[in-house]
Design a protein around this motif. Structure first.
Motif, PDB file in Angstrom:
ATOM      1  N   GLN A 154       0.829  -1.210   0.000  1.00 13.60           N
ATOM      2  CA  GLN A 154       0.000   0.000   0.000  1.00 13.60           C
ATOM      3  C   GLN A 154       0.862   1.257   0.000  1.00 13.60           C
ATOM      4  N   GLU A 155       1.954   1.221   0.744  1.00 13.62           N
ATOM      5  CA  GLU A 155       2.806   2.400   0.882  1.00 13.62           C
ATOM      6  C   GLU A 155       3.676   2.638  -0.350  1.00 13.62           C
ATOM      7  N   HIS A 156       3.965   1.569  -1.112  1.00 15.37           N
ATOM      8  CA  HIS A 156       4.889   1.690  -2.248  1.00 15.37           C
ATOM      9  C   HIS A 156       4.261   1.111  -3.520  1.00 15.37           C
ATOM     10  N   PRO A 157       3.203   1.738  -4.020  1.00 18.04           N
ATOM     11  CA  PRO A 157       2.495   1.191  -5.187  1.00 18.04           C
ATOM     12  C   PRO A 157       3.302   1.235  -6.478  1.00 18.04           C
ATOM     13  N   GLU A 158       4.363   2.041  -6.530  1.00 22.64           N
ATOM     14  CA  GLU A 158       5.147   2.150  -7.762  1.00 22.64           C
ATOM     15  C   GLU A 158       6.357   1.222  -7.770  1.00 22.64           C
ATOM     16  N   ASN A 159       6.585   0.511  -6.679  1.00 25.17           N
ATOM     17  CA  ASN A 159       7.645  -0.497  -6.650  1.00 25.17           C
ATOM     18  C   ASN A 159       7.091  -1.844  -7.099  1.00 25.17           C
ATOM     19  N   LYS A 160       7.983  -2.678  -7.626  1.00 17.63           N
ATOM     20  CA  LYS A 160       7.611  -4.043  -7.997  1.00 17.63           C
ATOM     21  C   LYS A 160       8.161  -5.006  -6.945  1.00 17.63           C
TER      22      LYS A 160
END
Length: 394
Positions: free
Chosen positions: A268-274
């Motif tokens: 939720q906190e890092h939606p742009e990380n894979k």
């Protein structure tokens, strides 16, 4: 097409598809002594050490580790392959390796195997094993905090297109950078330096089942921002309990059930990380599959360590296919010894094909007949394309 012929056809096509092995502990030839291969290394694999010490309760871990590696291999061979029927998955794996290398596992002696391995070299064996296993590329596990490996990175590394790099963080996040600085800025700098040197396919860490989102400051503030900068996936292997029996050394680790709501908070906190994620407890694998339906940046991968057994691989692959279609990575070998590629992929390829064929049978019962081209496309996604595309190395 009958159910039997559909299963046979799916498996036949699976044999044609090259494997991209997402996580191993194998290394490129330039790493020299870190490249483990040959019958003594096969027999002293930590899975077999644990099984040997269980079978031989009269021998302590301290006594066993006081022996030379050839002595350890001889004891394991005699106990697990001469005195016992080799029915465990690790034992059967050795039998598969021996058979696929052209020997009769019921008559060959350890000395004959040693002579055969001694007649070749590591480079020739790498080519032979990759061919037998149907593997095109593997991802290594690279730790610059290891002094032996560090020396190679500092002066002797030679790239090999068959071996991709992965930057392992277990020690970095505990001990900090080369000066022992574990501040966010120091770890960020350290990661940028080593990403520049290694060009890793991903950054990775193994975590205990007790890890908490609130305590993961370095992951949240150092690792993930740097991964995002470099468009690198972050691989999390969750659920290992290190050293539950210290006397067994490398064979003494255990498994625990993790609270995956902690991972959910990270997603939720890092939606742009894979995120590439695998779990050590079977109980967590289903929750992870459900989570992957909600977060497209989460890629479940493999059946790790204690769940890398046929019955559990089949169960996990079934519910992943049922919930995720073909949008996951069903397996990685976790090979520590070169020849492990042979048995781990022989066994897993057969299981994956059988479970996929089961879904095709369900489609047939609903009036939909899959074509060979569809089977080939599905297996290509599962065995290499999903990994390549998620890593950006396609």
């Amino acid at each position: 097409m009958s159910a039997v012929s559909l299963r046979d056809r799916t498996y036949s096509i699976a044999l044609e598809i090259p494997i991209f092995d997402l996580h191993t502990h194998l290394v490129a030839p330039c790493f020299g002594s870190l490249n483990l291969w040959g019958i003594d290394e096969i027999l002293t694999y930590h899975y077999l050490i644990a099984e040997f010490l269980r079978a031989r309760r009269d021998i302590s871990g301290e006594e066993f580790y006081g022996w030379t590696k050839p002595q350890q291999a001889e004891a394991i061979w005699e106990t697990l392959f001469v005195q016992q029927t080799p029915v465990s998955e690790a034992q059967t794996g050795v039998i598969t390796i021996i058979s696929r290398l052209g020997f009769d596992p019921q008559t060959v002696t350890l000395e004959e195997l040693r002579q055969a391995f001694g007649a070749t070299n590591s480079e020739a064996q790498i080519s032979k094993v990759f061919d037998l296993a149907g593997v095109s590329k593997v991802v290594m596990t690279n730790d610059p905090k290891d002094p032996v490996e560090r020396a190679i990175w500092d002066g002797g590394y030679v790239a090999d297109s068959r071996f991709l790099t992965a930057l392992r963080l277990d020690q970095i996040l505990v001990t900090g950078d080369d000066k022992g600085d574990s501040s966010v800025d120091a770890v960020r700098t350290y990661l940028r330096v080593w990403i520049g040197k290694m060009s890793p396919a991903y950054v990775a860490i193994s975590l205990p089942e007790t890890w908490k989102f609130a305590d993961a400051t370095l992951i949240r503030e150092a690792v993930l921002p740097v991964c995002k900068e470099h468009s690198l996936p972050f691989a999390m292997m969750i659920g290992v309990r290190r050293g539950v029996n210290p006397a067994l050394r490398g064979a003494g680790d255990g498994s625990g059930i993790a609270d995956l709501t902690q991972l959910e908070l990270l997603l939720q906190e890092h939606p742009e990380n894979k995120f590439l994620v695998t779990t050590l407890a079977k109980e967590n694998a289903h929750t992870l599959a459900v989570m992957a339906r909600k977060f497209a940046n989460l890629m479940p991968f493999g059946c790790w360590w204690f769940v890398n057994n046929p019955s559990i691989i089949a169960e996990i692959t079934d519910f992943r296919l049922e919930m995720l279609g073909t949008s996951f990575i069903p397996q990685h070998s976790d090979s520590r010894v070169l020849e492990h590629l042979i048995y781990k992929w022989d066994h897993s390829r057969r299981i994956i094909a059988k479970r996929l064929a089961k879904r095709y049978e369900a489609l047939a019962q609903s009036g939909y007949a899959v074509t060979d081209d569809q089977i080939r496309a599905d297996l290509s996604r599962l065995l290499h394309k999903n990994a390549e595309e998620f890593l950006g190395v396609a």
